[in-house]
Design an enzyme around this catalytic site. Sequence first.
Site, PDB file in Angstrom:
ATOM      1  N   TYR A 137      80.984  29.979  78.109  1.00 47.08           N
ATOM      2  CA  TYR A 137      80.073  30.242  79.232  1.00 47.08           C
ATOM      3  C   TYR A 137      80.675  29.754  80.557  1.00 47.08           C
ATOM      4  O   TYR A 137      79.950  29.460  81.500  1.00 47.08           O
ATOM      5  CB  TYR A 137      78.747  29.499  79.031  1.00 47.08           C
ATOM      6  N   LYS A 187      86.441  27.824  65.642  1.00 46.44           N
ATOM      7  CA  LYS A 187      87.110  28.968  65.000  1.00 46.44           C
ATOM      8  C   LYS A 187      88.584  28.816  65.343  1.00 46.44           C
ATOM      9  O   LYS A 187      89.204  29.680  65.958  1.00 46.44           O
ATOM     10  CB  LYS A 187      86.524  30.281  65.529  1.00 46.44           C
ATOM     11  N   ASP A 220      82.120  30.906  60.907  1.00 50.50           N
ATOM     12  CA  ASP A 220      81.579  31.859  59.925  1.00 50.50           C
ATOM     13  C   ASP A 220      81.146  31.126  58.654  1.00 50.50           C
ATOM     14  O   ASP A 220      80.073  31.388  58.095  1.00 50.50           O
ATOM     15  CB  ASP A 220      82.592  32.972  59.623  1.00 50.50           C
ATOM     16  N   ASP A 244      74.887  28.012  70.327  1.00 50.78           N
ATOM     17  CA  ASP A 244      73.738  28.824  70.761  1.00 50.78           C
ATOM     18  C   ASP A 244      73.339  29.783  69.637  1.00 50.78           C
ATOM     19  O   ASP A 244      72.167  29.902  69.270  1.00 50.78           O
ATOM     20  CB  ASP A 244      74.104  29.600  72.028  1.00 50.78           C
ATOM     21  N   ASP A 248      69.889  29.618  66.855  1.00 53.46           N
ATOM     22  CA  ASP A 248      68.917  30.695  66.585  1.00 53.46           C
ATOM     23  C   ASP A 248      68.799  30.912  65.075  1.00 53.46           C
ATOM     24  O   ASP A 248      67.702  31.138  64.553  1.00 53.46           O
ATOM     25  CB  ASP A 248      69.334  32.004  67.268  1.00 53.46           C
TER      26      ASP A 248
END
Length: 353
Positions: A137, A187, A220, A244, A248
């Site tokens: 971001y 990752k 993942d 983020d 969720d």
Amino acid sequence: MQQFRIAVIPGDGVGKEVIPVGQRVLEAAVAQEAQLDWHLFPWGSDFYRQTGALMPPDGVEQLRRFDAIYFGAVGDPPHVPDHVTLWGLLLPIRKQLDLFVNVRPIRLFPGIRGPLRDKGPEDIDMIFVRENTEGEYAGVGGRVHVGTPHEVALETSVFSRFNVERVVRFAFELARSRRKHLTSITKSNAQRFGMVLWDEIVQEVARDYPDVTVTSLLVDAAAALMVRAPERFDVAVGSNLFADILTDLGAALMGSLGLAPSANLAAAPGVPSLFEPVHGSAPDIAGRGIANPIGTVWAGAMMLEHLGLTDAARRILRAIERLTNEGKVLTPDLGGTATTEQVGKRIIELLDA
Ligand code: GGG
């Protein structure tokens, strides 16, 4: 009696419905010990339509003089593009106030049946620490050859040693105060610069926390493990984007996105921290009075705890647990028929039950 100055930004959509309910619960909870002086800022997409900006040019400076910020939601698609609303309000506040971590608890409340039928409240109880001011971001990038077949867009992630280290250190401290297990999520097999630096910093900081066990997971694998074995997570730390997304997923494990709270904590003393539900403006249900206010109320409890009003914060959490356990006054996202207002009213009734 202690007094606190709170900036309130309901924002867009259901933010305008859940924030007033949150304010009423907080006022009821602190009534005997503190006065909350609310200052309403009508910023967001309506303000944008009137002025051409989501907040005034000195908006963030106006917020600095408050003890805390209580934020609803931002977003008014399709009328205002989502990147305009997010970059016009919430992200500049996080960045300019240096709200370096976003703390997002995930837990299954008693009485709620989440999607994982064989998991109970003792299995789903974790806290995510989200890097909150840079990473994916960072806002670094651009577009060239716009509108042509050769169009290219660049979006560069930024990971600075200073920032990653303070976020990771915060997560270790939090883990130390809980079950002493930290999961770091990257990752770094595919993202070979910033996320390799992240992994290295985790290993370095871990030397100062020999009592905390560390697991490093690729994002993942982390997503799969959260569903398969959520009990393996205590504190998790991840980049701005990854955490983020995973929170969720975590909110879904809790039974509804409407339950999830977050605290955007300031790095410097004297700077207000910002407390908000994880959910957005939910245009699909906005205006119907049925948004779940629990994430906002819980975020408010986190704000009270941050301000030192720990007893009031604890009473609010207990009232939410009683509410979900009795299962009578719940909004439609949790299978009930209650309104936002009715849930707020019941939480207040349960504060001292
Ligand atoms: N409750 C704040 C809100 O409106 N969230 C929507 C959203 O898109 N947030 C992006 C983020 O948290 O980075």
